[in-house]
Design a protein around this motif. Structure first.
Motif, PDB file in Angstrom:
ATOM      1  N   ARG A   1       0.835  -1.197   0.000  1.00 39.22           N
ATOM      2  CA  ARG A   1       0.000   0.000   0.000  1.00 39.22           C
ATOM      3  C   ARG A   1       0.873   1.250   0.000  1.00 39.22           C
ATOM      4  NH1 ARG A   1      -5.864  -0.724   0.059  1.00 39.22           N
ATOM      5  NH2 ARG A   1      -6.032  -2.982   0.064  1.00 39.22           N
ATOM      6  N   GLY A   2       0.608   2.143  -0.928  1.00 42.96           N
ATOM      7  CA  GLY A   2       1.395   3.364  -1.025  1.00 42.96           C
ATOM      8  C   GLY A   2       2.705   3.200  -1.764  1.00 42.96           C
ATOM      9  N   GLN A   3       2.976   2.001  -2.305  1.00 43.23           N
ATOM     10  CA  GLN A   3       4.229   1.750  -3.019  1.00 43.23           C
ATOM     11  C   GLN A   3       3.996   1.348  -4.476  1.00 43.23           C
ATOM     12  OE1 GLN A   3       7.395  -0.406  -0.745  1.00 43.23           O
ATOM     13  NE2 GLN A   3       5.728  -0.861   0.669  1.00 43.23           N
ATOM     14  N   VAL A   4       2.766   1.482  -4.943  1.00 42.52           N
ATOM     15  CA  VAL A   4       2.429   1.048  -6.300  1.00 42.52           C
ATOM     16  C   VAL A   4       1.931   2.238  -7.112  1.00 42.52           C
ATOM     17  CG1 VAL A   4       0.915  -0.409  -7.703  1.00 42.52           C
ATOM     18  CG2 VAL A   4       1.868  -1.296  -5.560  1.00 42.52           C
ATOM     19  N   VAL A   5       2.462   2.364  -8.334  1.00 46.74           N
ATOM     20  CA  VAL A   5       1.966   3.327  -9.306  1.00 46.74           C
ATOM     21  C   VAL A   5       1.146   2.558 -10.340  1.00 46.74           C
ATOM     22  CG1 VAL A   5       2.569   5.014 -11.080  1.00 46.74           C
ATOM     23  CG2 VAL A   5       3.932   4.865  -8.995  1.00 46.74           C
ATOM     24  N   VAL A   6      -0.107   2.924 -10.507  1.00 44.92           N
ATOM     25  CA  VAL A   6      -0.979   2.265 -11.486  1.00 44.92           C
ATOM     26  C   VAL A   6      -1.025   3.124 -12.748  1.00 44.92           C
ATOM     27  CG1 VAL A   6      -3.303   1.447 -12.014  1.00 44.92           C
ATOM     28  CG2 VAL A   6      -2.371   1.179  -9.699  1.00 44.92           C
ATOM     29  N   VAL A   7      -0.650   2.527 -13.877  1.00 47.24           N
ATOM     30  CA  VAL A   7      -0.710   3.191 -15.179  1.00 47.24           C
ATOM     31  C   VAL A   7      -1.822   2.523 -15.978  1.00 47.24           C
ATOM     32  CG1 VAL A   7       0.556   3.844 -17.258  1.00 47.24           C
ATOM     33  CG2 VAL A   7       1.770   3.626 -15.075  1.00 47.24           C
TER      34      VAL A   7
ATOM     35  N   GLY B   1      -8.481   3.372 -20.149  1.00 46.58           N
ATOM     36  CA  GLY B   1      -9.453   4.450 -20.141  1.00 46.58           C
ATOM     37  C   GLY B   1     -10.830   4.059 -19.669  1.00 46.58           C
ATOM     38  N   LYS B   2     -11.035   2.799 -19.354  1.00 50.27           N
ATOM     39  CA  LYS B   2     -12.372   2.385 -18.920  1.00 50.27           C
ATOM     40  C   LYS B   2     -12.334   1.198 -17.963  1.00 50.27           C
ATOM     41  CE  LYS B   2     -12.954  -0.050 -23.348  1.00 50.27           C
ATOM     42  NZ  LYS B   2     -13.822  -0.196 -24.521  1.00 50.27           N
ATOM     43  N   THR B   3     -11.364   1.218 -17.064  1.00 46.86           N
ATOM     44  CA  THR B   3     -11.276   0.167 -16.064  1.00 46.86           C
ATOM     45  C   THR B   3     -12.271   0.448 -14.940  1.00 46.86           C
ATOM     46  OG1 THR B   3      -8.950  -0.248 -16.563  1.00 46.86           O
ATOM     47  CG2 THR B   3      -9.760  -1.021 -14.443  1.00 46.86           C
ATOM     48  N   ALA B   4     -13.195  -0.467 -14.733  1.00 48.71           N
ATOM     49  CA  ALA B   4     -14.215  -0.268 -13.705  1.00 48.71           C
ATOM     50  C   ALA B   4     -13.801  -0.876 -12.365  1.00 48.71           C
ATOM     51  CB  ALA B   4     -15.532  -0.890 -14.172  1.00 48.71           C
ATOM     52  N   ARG B   5     -12.691  -1.611 -12.345  1.00 50.38           N
ATOM     53  CA  ARG B   5     -12.268  -2.259 -11.108  1.00 50.38           C
ATOM     54  C   ARG B   5     -11.634  -1.250 -10.155  1.00 50.38           C
ATOM     55  NH1 ARG B   5      -9.418  -5.290 -14.970  1.00 50.38           N
ATOM     56  NH2 ARG B   5      -7.489  -4.955 -13.832  1.00 50.38           N
ATOM     57  N   ASP B   6     -11.550  -1.642  -8.882  1.00 48.01           N
ATOM     58  CA  ASP B   6     -10.932  -0.781  -7.876  1.00 48.01           C
ATOM     59  C   ASP B   6      -9.433  -1.044  -7.814  1.00 48.01           C
ATOM     60  OD1 ASP B   6     -13.345   0.359  -7.190  1.00 48.01           O
ATOM     61  OD2 ASP B   6     -13.785  -1.166  -5.670  1.00 48.01           O
ATOM     62  N   ILE B   7      -8.811  -1.094  -8.979  1.00 48.98           N
ATOM     63  CA  ILE B   7      -7.393  -1.431  -9.025  1.00 48.98           C
ATOM     64  C   ILE B   7      -6.539  -0.336  -8.405  1.00 48.98           C
ATOM     65  CG2 ILE B   7      -7.038  -0.438 -11.318  1.00 48.98           C
ATOM     66  CD1 ILE B   7      -5.442  -3.641  -9.895  1.00 48.98           C
ATOM     67  N   GLY B   8      -7.044   0.899  -8.400  1.00 55.55           N
ATOM     68  CA  GLY B   8      -6.261   2.006  -7.876  1.00 55.55           C
ATOM     69  C   GLY B   8      -6.317   2.151  -6.367  1.00 55.55           C
ATOM     70  N   ARG B   9      -7.135   1.338  -5.698  1.00 56.92           N
ATOM     71  CA  ARG B   9      -7.255   1.452  -4.245  1.00 56.92           C
ATOM     72  C   ARG B   9      -5.942   1.017  -3.573  1.00 56.92           C
ATOM     73  NH1 ARG B   9     -12.456  -1.253  -1.786  1.00 56.92           N
ATOM     74  NH2 ARG B   9     -13.332   0.387  -3.121  1.00 56.92           N
ATOM     75  N   GLY B  10      -5.360   1.903  -2.822  1.00 62.27           N
ATOM     76  CA  GLY B  10      -4.093   1.620  -2.161  1.00 62.27           C
ATOM     77  C   GLY B  10      -2.882   2.036  -2.968  1.00 62.27           C
TER      78      GLY B  10
END
Length: 306
Positions: A171-177, A181-190
């Protein structure tokens, strides 16, 4: 997939991807593997959509340039100097640390570039990398998955069918790229940073003081090249009324010239953009818009009603 993520997670905690020599080895191995597979990559790009051979090789050239540039920017001597600066009584205010890991969801536009560029940038900055490439992805994406998995260290790099949730230890160590343009998942959480490709409409503005011919040429090319799939290709052009007629003439000339030099199809496949948006077609039917030129590859329409 779980095993791969676990190994990458351990590598992030250990900081295994941070050393400059390790970064150089990874970038060199990637460039070497890509160089040996360029004909296959070009064929895969051309087979995926309305992209011709020239555009495929243009994408390849730009991508390979990025890999070489990232490698050239790695300076082991400077890294050692920075690391031991405090021991020598010097300040190190410029010290920067990588976040740890990059989760990458490639864009559909220019898939070769959209995969390799963020992978190289992540490796060059000392991050581990996890790339999402589904079995249903494009041919070039599947080919790249095979190439990268074969040459990059499995401790710091992984290809998965679907990105998992960010582990609690990262948590706090991942950069999501996210290039989809249309990802509905909560992949960016954390995630420490969430970078997303814009999926809103792109608008260009041509002012009366603009170089009208240059603007028309660039806008037509950005709309037509690479099958018109770029998220930055203008969907709407706002033109100052004093230069509207000049712009329409220049845009028509540019469109005609482009179609004459490349053909309205690339690789035998129709280019995207021939059909008008339903709202634009309705405006044309109701004489609220003027059709300047219409081709199988695209049209130029002036909207008179606001």
């Amino acid at each position: 997939m779980v095993a791969n993520i676990s190994r990458v997670e351990s590598a992030v905690i250990d900081g295994r991807a941070r050393t400059p020599r390790y970064i150089q080895r990874q970038l060199f191995a990637l460039h070497d593997a890509l160089s040996r597979s360029l004909p296959d990559i070009a064929r895969s790009i051309a087979s995926d959509g309305a992209v011709g051979t020239a555009e495929a090789w243009a994408e390849i050239a730009k991508t390979m340039e990025v890999v070489k540039l990232e490698y050239a920017n790695v300076n082991p001597a400077q890294c050692i100097e920075s690391e031991y600066s405090l021991a020598r009584g010097k300040e190190n205010a410029q010290r920067r640390l990588p976040y740890g890991c990059a989760f990458i969801i490639p864009a559909r536009h220019t898939p070769f570039y959209s995969i390799i560029q963020p992978v190289c940038a992540s490796i060059a900055t000392g991050n581990c990398v996890v790339v999402e490439i589904a079995p249903s992805a494009s041919a070039v994406a599947r080919l790249l998955a095979t190439i990268m998995a074969a040459v990059l260290e499995t401790d710091t790099f992984a290809v998965v069918d679907q990105l998992p949730a960010i582990p609690s230890s990262l948590r706090g160590q991942v950069v999501v790229v996210d290039g989809s343009g249309k990802t509905a998942r909560d992949i960016g959480r954390g995630a420490a940073i969430y970078l997303e490709t814009p999926h809103s409409r792109t608008v260009a503005v041509v002012d009366r003081s603009s170089n009208v011919r240059a603007a028309a040429k660039d806008l037509v090319r950005s709309r037509m090249c690479f099958g018109g799939t770029s998220p930055y290709a203008p969907s709407l052009v706002l033109v100052n009324e004093f230069v509207l007629d000049d712009f329409c003439r220049a845009a028509t000339e540019s469109l005609t010239s482009l179609l004459h030099s490349t053909g309205s199809t690339q690789g035998g496949k129709p280019r995207r953009g021939g059909a008008l948006d339903s709202s634009v077609q309705k405006a044309v039917d109701q004489q609220e818009a003027e059709m300047i030129v219409s081709t199988a590859a695209g049209s130029i329409v002036v909207l008179r009603s606001r």
